[in-house]
Scaffold this motif. Sequence first.
Motif, PDB file in Angstrom:
ATOM      1  N   HIS A  41      -4.737   6.836  -1.892  1.00 51.29           N
ATOM      2  CA  HIS A  41      -5.075   5.406  -1.932  1.00 51.29           C
ATOM      3  C   HIS A  41      -5.088   4.917  -3.381  1.00 51.29           C
ATOM      4  CE1 HIS A  41      -6.176   4.201   2.220  1.00 51.29           C
ATOM      5  NE2 HIS A  41      -6.337   5.507   2.373  1.00 51.29           N
ATOM      6  N   GLN A  42      -5.651   5.711  -4.263  1.00 53.39           N
ATOM      7  CA  GLN A  42      -5.676   5.349  -5.682  1.00 53.39           C
ATOM      8  C   GLN A  42      -4.264   5.300  -6.246  1.00 53.39           C
ATOM      9  OE1 GLN A  42      -8.240   8.233  -7.483  1.00 53.39           O
ATOM     10  NE2 GLN A  42     -10.100   7.334  -6.622  1.00 53.39           N
ATOM     11  N   LEU A  43      -3.435   6.263  -5.881  1.00 57.06           N
ATOM     12  CA  LEU A  43      -2.040   6.285  -6.338  1.00 57.06           C
ATOM     13  C   LEU A  43      -1.294   5.042  -5.868  1.00 57.06           C
ATOM     14  CD1 LEU A  43       0.285   7.849  -7.721  1.00 57.06           C
ATOM     15  CD2 LEU A  43       0.658   9.015  -5.527  1.00 57.06           C
ATOM     16  N   ALA A  44      -1.552   4.617  -4.652  1.00 57.37           N
ATOM     17  CA  ALA A  44      -0.874   3.434  -4.101  1.00 57.37           C
ATOM     18  C   ALA A  44      -1.246   2.168  -4.864  1.00 57.37           C
ATOM     19  CB  ALA A  44      -1.231   3.276  -2.623  1.00 57.37           C
ATOM     20  N   ARG A  45      -2.436   2.120  -5.465  1.00 59.48           N
ATOM     21  CA  ARG A  45      -2.890   0.929  -6.180  1.00 59.48           C
ATOM     22  C   ARG A  45      -2.397   0.851  -7.629  1.00 59.48           C
ATOM     23  NH1 ARG A  45      -7.978   2.090  -3.422  1.00 59.48           N
ATOM     24  NH2 ARG A  45      -8.620   3.178  -5.290  1.00 59.48           N
ATOM     25  N   LEU A  46      -1.798   1.932  -8.142  1.00 58.79           N
ATOM     26  CA  LEU A  46      -1.348   1.910  -9.536  1.00 58.79           C
ATOM     27  C   LEU A  46      -0.135   0.999  -9.713  1.00 58.79           C
ATOM     28  CD1 LEU A  46      -1.540   5.700 -10.512  1.00 58.79           C
ATOM     29  CD2 LEU A  46      -3.217   3.909 -10.963  1.00 58.79           C
ATOM     30  N   ASP A  47      -0.144   0.234 -10.804  1.00 62.16           N
ATOM     31  CA  ASP A  47       1.027  -0.595 -11.097  1.00 62.16           C
ATOM     32  C   ASP A  47       2.049   0.235 -11.886  1.00 62.16           C
ATOM     33  OD1 ASP A  47       0.105  -0.481 -13.721  1.00 62.16           O
ATOM     34  OD2 ASP A  47      -0.617  -2.546 -13.751  1.00 62.16           O
ATOM     35  N   ALA A  48       3.212  -0.348 -12.158  1.00 63.73           N
ATOM     36  CA  ALA A  48       4.310   0.370 -12.805  1.00 63.73           C
ATOM     37  C   ALA A  48       3.917   0.906 -14.184  1.00 63.73           C
ATOM     38  CB  ALA A  48       5.533  -0.532 -12.921  1.00 63.73           C
ATOM     39  N   ARG A  49       3.117   0.135 -14.927  1.00 63.54           N
ATOM     40  CA  ARG A  49       2.701   0.560 -16.261  1.00 63.54           C
ATOM     41  C   ARG A  49       1.819   1.806 -16.200  1.00 63.54           C
ATOM     42  NH1 ARG A  49      -1.784  -0.022 -19.116  1.00 63.54           N
ATOM     43  NH2 ARG A  49      -2.683  -1.415 -17.577  1.00 63.54           N
ATOM     44  N   LEU A  50       0.865   1.801 -15.272  1.00 58.73           N
ATOM     45  CA  LEU A  50      -0.024   2.953 -15.127  1.00 58.73           C
ATOM     46  C   LEU A  50       0.722   4.182 -14.607  1.00 58.73           C
ATOM     47  CD1 LEU A  50      -3.228   1.210 -13.761  1.00 58.73           C
ATOM     48  CD2 LEU A  50      -2.883   2.211 -16.027  1.00 58.73           C
ATOM     49  N   LEU A  51       1.673   3.955 -13.721  1.00 59.36           N
ATOM     50  CA  LEU A  51       2.504   5.074 -13.250  1.00 59.36           C
ATOM     51  C   LEU A  51       3.273   5.694 -14.407  1.00 59.36           C
ATOM     52  CD1 LEU A  51       4.050   3.855  -9.875  1.00 59.36           C
ATOM     53  CD2 LEU A  51       2.416   5.709 -10.209  1.00 59.36           C
ATOM     54  N   ALA A  52       3.852   4.839 -15.250  1.00 56.55           N
ATOM     55  CA  ALA A  52       4.604   5.336 -16.407  1.00 56.55           C
ATOM     56  C   ALA A  52       3.685   6.100 -17.357  1.00 56.55           C
ATOM     57  CB  ALA A  52       5.288   4.176 -17.130  1.00 56.55           C
ATOM     58  N   ASP A  53       2.469   5.595 -17.561  1.00 58.22           N
ATOM     59  CA  ASP A  53       1.506   6.295 -18.420  1.00 58.22           C
ATOM     60  C   ASP A  53       1.178   7.681 -17.880  1.00 58.22           C
ATOM     61  OD1 ASP A  53       1.372   4.188 -20.168  1.00 58.22           O
ATOM     62  OD2 ASP A  53      -0.561   3.437 -19.449  1.00 58.22           O
ATOM     63  N   ALA A  54       1.112   7.805 -16.568  1.00 55.16           N
ATOM     64  CA  ALA A  54       0.807   9.090 -15.936  1.00 55.16           C
ATOM     65  C   ALA A  54       2.042   9.982 -15.793  1.00 55.16           C
ATOM     66  CB  ALA A  54       0.186   8.855 -14.568  1.00 55.16           C
ATOM     67  N   GLY A  55       3.219   9.433 -16.098  1.00 57.81           N
ATOM     68  CA  GLY A  55       4.454  10.207 -15.971  1.00 57.81           C
ATOM     69  C   GLY A  55       4.908  10.394 -14.539  1.00 57.81           C
ATOM     70  N   ILE A  56       4.592   9.411 -13.700  1.00 58.21           N
ATOM     71  CA  ILE A  56       4.957   9.467 -12.286  1.00 58.21           C
ATOM     72  C   ILE A  56       5.997   8.398 -12.000  1.00 58.21           C
ATOM     73  CG2 ILE A  56       4.094   9.257  -9.917  1.00 58.21           C
ATOM     74  CD1 ILE A  56       1.313   9.989 -11.042  1.00 58.21           C
ATOM     75  N   SER A  57       7.103   8.796 -11.395  1.00 55.20           N
ATOM     76  CA  SER A  57       8.140   7.820 -11.049  1.00 55.20           C
ATOM     77  C   SER A  57       7.808   7.181  -9.703  1.00 55.20           C
ATOM     78  CB  SER A  57       9.507   8.506 -10.971  1.00 55.20           C
ATOM     79  OG  SER A  57       9.573   9.351  -9.839  1.00 55.20           O
ATOM     80  N   GLU A  58       8.486   6.070  -9.427  1.00 51.55           N
ATOM     81  CA  GLU A  58       8.303   5.404  -8.125  1.00 51.55           C
ATOM     82  C   GLU A  58       8.706   6.331  -6.986  1.00 51.55           C
ATOM     83  OE1 GLU A  58       7.036   2.541  -7.059  1.00 51.55           O
ATOM     84  OE2 GLU A  58       6.508   1.782  -9.041  1.00 51.55           O
ATOM     85  N   ALA A  59       9.766   7.119  -7.210  1.00 47.71           N
ATOM     86  CA  ALA A  59      10.225   8.047  -6.173  1.00 47.71           C
ATOM     87  C   ALA A  59       9.176   9.126  -5.907  1.00 47.71           C
ATOM     88  CB  ALA A  59      11.543   8.687  -6.579  1.00 47.71           C
ATOM     89  N   GLN A  60       8.546   9.624  -6.968  1.00 49.12           N
ATOM     90  CA  GLN A  60       7.503  10.633  -6.792  1.00 49.12           C
ATOM     91  C   GLN A  60       6.296  10.050  -6.067  1.00 49.12           C
ATOM     92  OE1 GLN A  60       7.255  11.573 -10.978  1.00 49.12           O
ATOM     93  NE2 GLN A  60       8.009  13.666 -10.615  1.00 49.12           N
ATOM     94  N   ARG A  61       5.953   8.822  -6.418  1.00 49.86           N
ATOM     95  CA  ARG A  61       4.831   8.171  -5.742  1.00 49.86           C
ATOM     96  C   ARG A  61       5.151   7.994  -4.266  1.00 49.86           C
ATOM     97  NH1 ARG A  61       1.936   2.453  -7.011  1.00 49.86           N
ATOM     98  NH2 ARG A  61       4.051   1.678  -7.186  1.00 49.86           N
TER      99      ARG A  61
END
Length: 71
Positions: A41-61
Amino acid sequence: MERTLSSDLVFENSTEKSNAALPLRLLSNLLLWQRRISSRHQLARLDARLLADAGISEAQRYEELSKPFWR
């Protein structure tokens, strides 16, 4: 005369230990599943900037979010 344990006693004892651990294993699995649900649920709420900071791609999410809670 030598005494030996019957195999029935040995198997009964190990079954009792296994049955005693069952509620603990069940509770452990339930807590693990709850943590997975919460983190997804927390992962689903992350925006693109936060995903990039965590090193997670949209495909991985998407891959992580598409998993059932038991995996």
